[in-house]
Motif scaffolding. Structure first.
Motif, mmCIF file in Angstrom:
data_model
loop_
_atom_site.group_PDB
_atom_site.id
_atom_site.type_symbol
_atom_site.label_atom_id
_atom_site.label_comp_id
_atom_site.label_asym_id
_atom_site.label_seq_id
_atom_site.Cartn_x
_atom_site.Cartn_y
_atom_site.Cartn_z
ATOM 1 N N ALA A 104 9.152 8.249 -6.692
ATOM 2 C CA ALA A 104 8.147 8.315 -5.673
ATOM 3 C C ALA A 104 7.878 9.903 -5.546
ATOM 4 N N GLY A 164 0.550 -0.114 -5.007
ATOM 5 C CA GLY A 164 1.736 0.714 -4.186
ATOM 6 C C GLY A 164 2.325 1.611 -5.041
ATOM 7 N N ALA A 165 3.036 0.886 -5.898
ATOM 8 C CA ALA A 165 4.056 1.842 -6.815
ATOM 9 C C ALA A 165 3.161 2.789 -7.720
ATOM 10 N N VAL A 205 9.856 3.006 -9.747
ATOM 11 C CA VAL A 205 9.199 4.226 -10.150
ATOM 12 C C VAL A 205 9.764 5.575 -9.372
ATOM 13 N N VAL A 234 2.600 5.793 -5.018
ATOM 14 C CA VAL A 234 3.435 6.961 -4.640
ATOM 15 C C VAL A 234 4.024 7.743 -5.761
ATOM 16 N N THR A 246 5.802 -5.564 4.227
ATOM 17 C CA THR A 246 5.812 -4.562 3.023
ATOM 18 C C THR A 246 7.152 -3.850 3.444
ATOM 19 N N LEU A 247 8.049 -3.698 2.430
ATOM 20 C CA LEU A 247 9.360 -3.063 2.661
ATOM 21 C C LEU A 247 9.486 -1.660 1.915
ATOM 22 N N GLY A 248 8.373 -0.911 1.689
ATOM 23 C CA GLY A 248 8.549 0.423 0.861
ATOM 24 C C GLY A 248 9.219 0.142 -0.606
ATOM 25 N N ASP A 249 10.265 0.560 -0.931
ATOM 26 C CA ASP A 249 10.651 0.492 -2.094
ATOM 27 C C ASP A 249 11.513 -0.609 -2.497
ATOM 28 N N PHE A 259 7.953 -2.417 -7.869
ATOM 29 C CA PHE A 259 8.404 -1.631 -9.191
ATOM 30 C C PHE A 259 9.237 -0.438 -9.193
ATOM 31 N N ALA A 293 0.768 4.307 0.441
ATOM 32 C CA ALA A 293 1.127 2.915 -0.303
ATOM 33 C C ALA A 293 0.859 1.805 0.241
ATOM 34 N N GLY A 294 0.814 1.794 1.624
ATOM 35 C CA GLY A 294 0.277 0.543 2.304
ATOM 36 C C GLY A 294 -1.138 0.296 1.888
ATOM 37 N N ASN A 319 4.022 -3.398 7.891
ATOM 38 C CA ASN A 319 5.213 -2.699 7.322
ATOM 39 C C ASN A 319 6.431 -2.981 8.204
ATOM 40 N N CYS A 367 2.030 -4.942 -5.130
ATOM 41 C CA CYS A 367 3.134 -3.920 -5.435
ATOM 42 C C CYS A 367 2.755 -3.052 -6.313
ATOM 43 N N GLY A 414 9.836 -3.600 -1.912
ATOM 44 C CA GLY A 414 8.951 -4.722 -2.229
ATOM 45 C C GLY A 414 8.267 -5.205 -0.996
ATOM 46 N N VAL A 415 7.911 -6.503 -1.053
ATOM 47 C CA VAL A 415 7.499 -7.495 -0.009
ATOM 48 C C VAL A 415 8.166 -8.659 0.127
HETATM 49 P P1 ADP Z 1 3.406 1.562 4.271
HETATM 50 O O1 ADP Z 1 2.806 2.733 3.577
HETATM 51 O O2 ADP Z 1 2.322 0.741 5.131
HETATM 52 O O3 ADP Z 1 4.484 1.901 5.187
HETATM 53 P P2 ADP Z 1 5.074 0.520 2.383
HETATM 54 O O4 ADP Z 1 5.742 1.896 2.424
HETATM 55 O O5 ADP Z 1 5.995 -0.846 2.845
HETATM 56 O O6 ADP Z 1 3.880 0.558 3.329
HETATM 57 O O7 ADP Z 1 4.619 0.402 0.755
HETATM 58 C C1 ADP Z 1 3.555 -0.686 0.644
HETATM 59 C C2 ADP Z 1 4.048 -1.255 -0.703
HETATM 60 O O8 ADP Z 1 3.914 -0.194 -1.812
HETATM 61 C C3 ADP Z 1 5.455 -1.685 -0.778
HETATM 62 O O9 ADP Z 1 5.417 -3.128 -0.408
HETATM 63 C C4 ADP Z 1 5.735 -1.619 -2.380
HETATM 64 O O10 ADP Z 1 5.268 -2.814 -3.105
HETATM 65 C C5 ADP Z 1 5.033 -0.315 -2.709
HETATM 66 N N1 ADP Z 1 5.868 0.678 -2.276
HETATM 67 C C6 ADP Z 1 5.931 1.844 -1.440
HETATM 68 N N2 ADP Z 1 6.808 2.679 -1.782
HETATM 69 C C7 ADP Z 1 7.348 2.435 -3.005
HETATM 70 C C8 ADP Z 1 8.428 3.057 -3.852
HETATM 71 N N3 ADP Z 1 9.095 4.086 -3.482
HETATM 72 N N4 ADP Z 1 8.627 2.448 -5.000
HETATM 73 C C9 ADP Z 1 7.960 1.585 -5.389
HETATM 74 N N5 ADP Z 1 7.011 0.702 -4.796
HETATM 75 C C10 ADP Z 1 6.700 1.295 -3.594
#
Ligand code: ADP
Length: 297
Positions: free
Chosen positions: A237, A272-273, A235, A276, A213-216, A233, A243-244, A182, A269, A218-219
């Motif tokens: 949260a 992950g979505a 959504v 959350v 991975t970039l959280g909300d 996507f 999520a990771g 991440n 993705c 994407g990647v």
């Molecule tokens: P980690 O949990 O390891 O910090 P991330 O937060 O980057 O990892 O989340 C992993 C993947 O999950 C992201 O690349 C994204 O596709 C999905 N994801 C995470 N948070 C969200 C969110 N708030 N909304 C939509 N997708 C999310």
């Protein structure tokens, strides 16, 4: 099959009005135990999507160990190669969650910290038909290196989620096909605060395929030849825990099913979505039916 080499922990969670000061005893609220550990979470994430998953790891010969094994098995994970170690307690995470949502977490690795390269080599036969080998850094690096080496030897896709982040040797990086950090992990591994600079630095260190991975958001993915972006996507949260882990499990399951990297990233993705949108770690990981329905929407 997918082989996951990694940790299994029991998370012990108590709710508190506020966190105690040093030396203070507080009366807490409700207490719950939850199965966790990045290894077990990623194994369950892939197994819920229908992938055959074998886990290599260690638990203690204790009640937590027995329940960690039976919970993983009930999700379809083959735990034949998770050893019950009489010399250590099962891994636990002591977690307090205050009313304002702040956590304190202490992890006692226990048996996870005793997983050895020998444990991995003892399971060499299962690598022969593996589609993917999935690793994290909650077990000793020597075990991770053995797994990466065997994955490469038998032509499986080797996937390392470098969490918790620590410096990695060039030999290990050379055995990894997909490194999946991440953003904070990328910063630590590359020593760069800027995303593009961090990606460039790791590619120069010999990483074949980098997936950040970039959280909300994407990647981002990159190899020396190509790079791209897969949006998240949209959504609502409610709890971003795991999520990771959901992403890594779904990405590995996609590759092991013979899907393209980009299609596997999209499925990661989506997983992950979905995760959350629900509370908890393992309970929030989607099934195959849920993932397919979400992707059809
Ligand atoms: P980690 O949990 O390891 O910090 P991330 O937060 O980057 O990892 O989340 C992993 C993947 O999950 C992201 O690349 C994204 O596709 C999905 N994801 C995470 N948070 C969200 C969110 N708030 N909304 C939509 N997708 C999310």
């Amino acid at each position: 099959p997918i082989i996951v080499v990694g940790s299994l922990n029991m998370d012990l969670v108590v709710r508190v009005a506020r966190h105690p000061r040093l030396g203070e005893t507080l009366l807490g609220g409700e207490f719950h135990t939850f199965p966790g550990g990045k290894g077990a979470n990623q194994a369950v994430a892939a197994a819920r999507l229908g992938a055959p998953v074998r886990m290599i790891g260690r638990v203690g010969r204790d009640d937590f160990g027995a329940s960690l094994l039976s919970i993983a098995q009930s999700d379809g994970v083959d735990t034949t190669h998770v050893r019950e170690d009489p010399g250590a307690a099962s891994g636990v995470a002591l977690i307090t969650v205050s009313e304002d949502g702040q956590n304190t977490i202490v992890v006692a690795a226990g048996a996870n910290g005793r997983l050895s390269a020998e444990d991995v080599y003892a399971a060499e036969a299962v690598f022969a038909d593996a589609g993917a080998v999935v690793m994290q850094l909650e077990v000793p690096l020597t075990a991770v290196e053995a797994a990466a080496r065997l994955g490469r030897k038998y032509g499986a896709a080797t996937i390392l989620n470098p969490a918790p982040a620590q410096p990695l040797s060039p030999e290990l990086l050379a055995w990894i096909d997909y490194l999946v950090p991440n953003q904070p992990e990328l910063r630590l591994l590359s020593g760069q605060t800027d995303l593009d600079a961090g990606i460039q630095t790791l590619l120069e260190q010999g990483v074949a395929n980098l997936i950040v991975t970039l959280g909300d958001q994407g990647v981002r993915w990159a190899s020396t030849a190509r790079q791209g972006y897969v949006p998240a996507f949209n959504v609502l949260a409610v709890d971003t825990t795991a999520a990771g882990d959901a992403f890594v499990g779904a990405f590995a399951a996609g590759l092991a099913e013979g899907r393209s990297v980009e299609e596997s990233l999209r499925r990661g993705c989506a997983a992950g979505a979905l995760t959350v949108t629900r509370a908890g770690a393992q309970p929030s990981l989607p099934t195959r039916a849920e993932l397919e329905a979400f992707l059809r929407k």
